[in-house]
Design an enzyme around this catalytic site. Structure first.
Site, PDB file in Angstrom:
ATOM      1  CG  ASN A 101      -1.953  -1.116   1.141  1.00  0.00           C
ATOM      2  OD1 ASN A 101      -2.134  -1.707   0.082  1.00  0.00           O
ATOM      3  ND2 ASN A 101      -2.600  -1.406   2.246  1.00  0.00           N
ATOM      4  CG  HIS A 118       4.234  -1.428  -4.650  1.00  0.00           C
ATOM      5  ND1 HIS A 118       3.098  -2.174  -4.794  1.00  0.00           N
ATOM      6  CD2 HIS A 118       5.250  -2.223  -5.071  1.00  0.00           C
ATOM      7  CE1 HIS A 118       3.405  -3.379  -5.275  1.00  0.00           C
ATOM      8  NE2 HIS A 118       4.711  -3.426  -5.439  1.00  0.00           N
ATOM      9  N   GLY A 200      -5.257  -9.158   2.727  1.00  0.00           N
ATOM     10  CA  GLY A 200      -5.746  -8.103   1.836  1.00  0.00           C
ATOM     11  C   GLY A 200      -4.981  -7.919   0.549  1.00  0.00           C
TER      12      GLY A 200
END
Ligand code: NAD
Ligand code: ZN
Length: 262
Positions: A101, A118, A200
């Site tokens: 995320n 990221h 997730g």
């Protein structure tokens, strides 16, 4: 909740814990995932916007999309899943949170040991000067790591590099781009653990996807938390079908009950 009980038991005896998270962890905070409902923006797929090619073709549109996401993220707060992971990060002897995320909600929740795969949506980096190595734009003057800018909206779109005046880009890792070597090394290091929880994420995007396998190969107990089946579902030791913001606090309550029984 028998599956959740097995994860709680494993965590109760663990010393080294690693958690890998993806966009689904922030779904409960109102931030849409790329592949689920709400993943489309003006008929563009995320995969058609979060790429170097899209930025070269149309930086204005890519920045417009990022501005929309920055506004949504600025209004979001960590949910119970982020808070549970933050509590774990303070409890275990060795803890790592590897996240795909870019929203910063793990840090907002107070999680220690965050490895951001990221990058961050709050960072901006030069896409011109030193990035392209162009002498005319003052190559070498731009900060290679980019800079943080939390203003929503940004005063200029697309924003400009303060060092060379060139075009700036979001400081995130796009599809088809390489994850920095140090980040990869930190994540690989974190795969050596007693319990590895993946929550997730569709586990489709490499190299994050390979981490589960790596942890398993090194003897970790592996668990997945996701309302949908993923490629990892069949290989983990325990797959818990449910939302991270519900499952993780439930696991935490079970850990507390076990501790109280002792
Ligand atoms: P993805 O969109 O491919 O998959 C999201 C996964 O989350 C799915 O498997 C879905 O079943 C699951 N999910 C949905 N709701 C959930 C919930 N409440 N609890 C638990 N799981 C839930 O996302 P990805 O695999 O993370 O990869 C796509 C890339 O998109 C990432 O690299 C990331 O950088 C980027 N991204 C980031 C954000 C963010 O920072 N919040 C949001 C969207 C996309
Ligand atoms: Zn520059």
């Amino acid at each position: 909740m028998e599956a959740a009980g097995r994860l709680a038991a494993a965590l109760s005896g663990a010393r080294r814990v690693t958690v890998l998270t993806g966009a689904g962890l922030s779904a409960g905070s109102g931030i849409p995932t790329f592949r689920g409902a709400g993943g489309l923006w003006r008929n563009f797929r995320a995969e058609d916007l979060a790429t170097p090619e899209a930025f070269r073709r149309d930086p204005e549109t890519v920045w417009e999309w990022y501005e929309m996401r920055r506004a949504a993220i600025a209004a979001a707060r960590p949910n119970a899943a982020h808070r549970t992971i933050a509590a774990w990060s303070r409890r275990y002897e060795r803890f790592a949170l590897v996240t795909q995320n870019v929203d910063g909600l793990h840090e907002d929740a107070g999680t220690l040991g965050v490895v951001r795969f990221h990058g961050s949506i709050w960072r901006v980096a030069c896409a011109d000067g030193c990035a392209e190595g162009s002498a005319s734009t003052g190559a070498g003057a731009c900060p290679p790591e980019g800079w943080e800018d939390r203003r929503v909206p940004l005063p200029e779109r697309p924003p400009r590099c303060p060092a060379c005046g060139g075009l700036a880009r979001p400081g995130v890792v796009w599809f088809g781009e390489r994850i920095p070597g140090e980040t990869l090394a930190a994540a690989l290091d974190a795969a050596s653990c007693d319990v590895f929880v993946v929550a997730g994420t569709s586990a489709l995007v490499t190299p994050a996807a390979g981490l589960v396998e790596e942890a398993q190969g090194r003897g970790a107990f592996t668990a997945e938390v996701n309302p949908e089946a993923t490629p990892a579902t069949v290989s983990v030791d325990v797959a818990i079908a449910g939302k991270a913001e519900e499952v993780l606090p439930a696991v935490e309550r079970m850990i507390a009950e076990r501790a109280a029984e002792r």
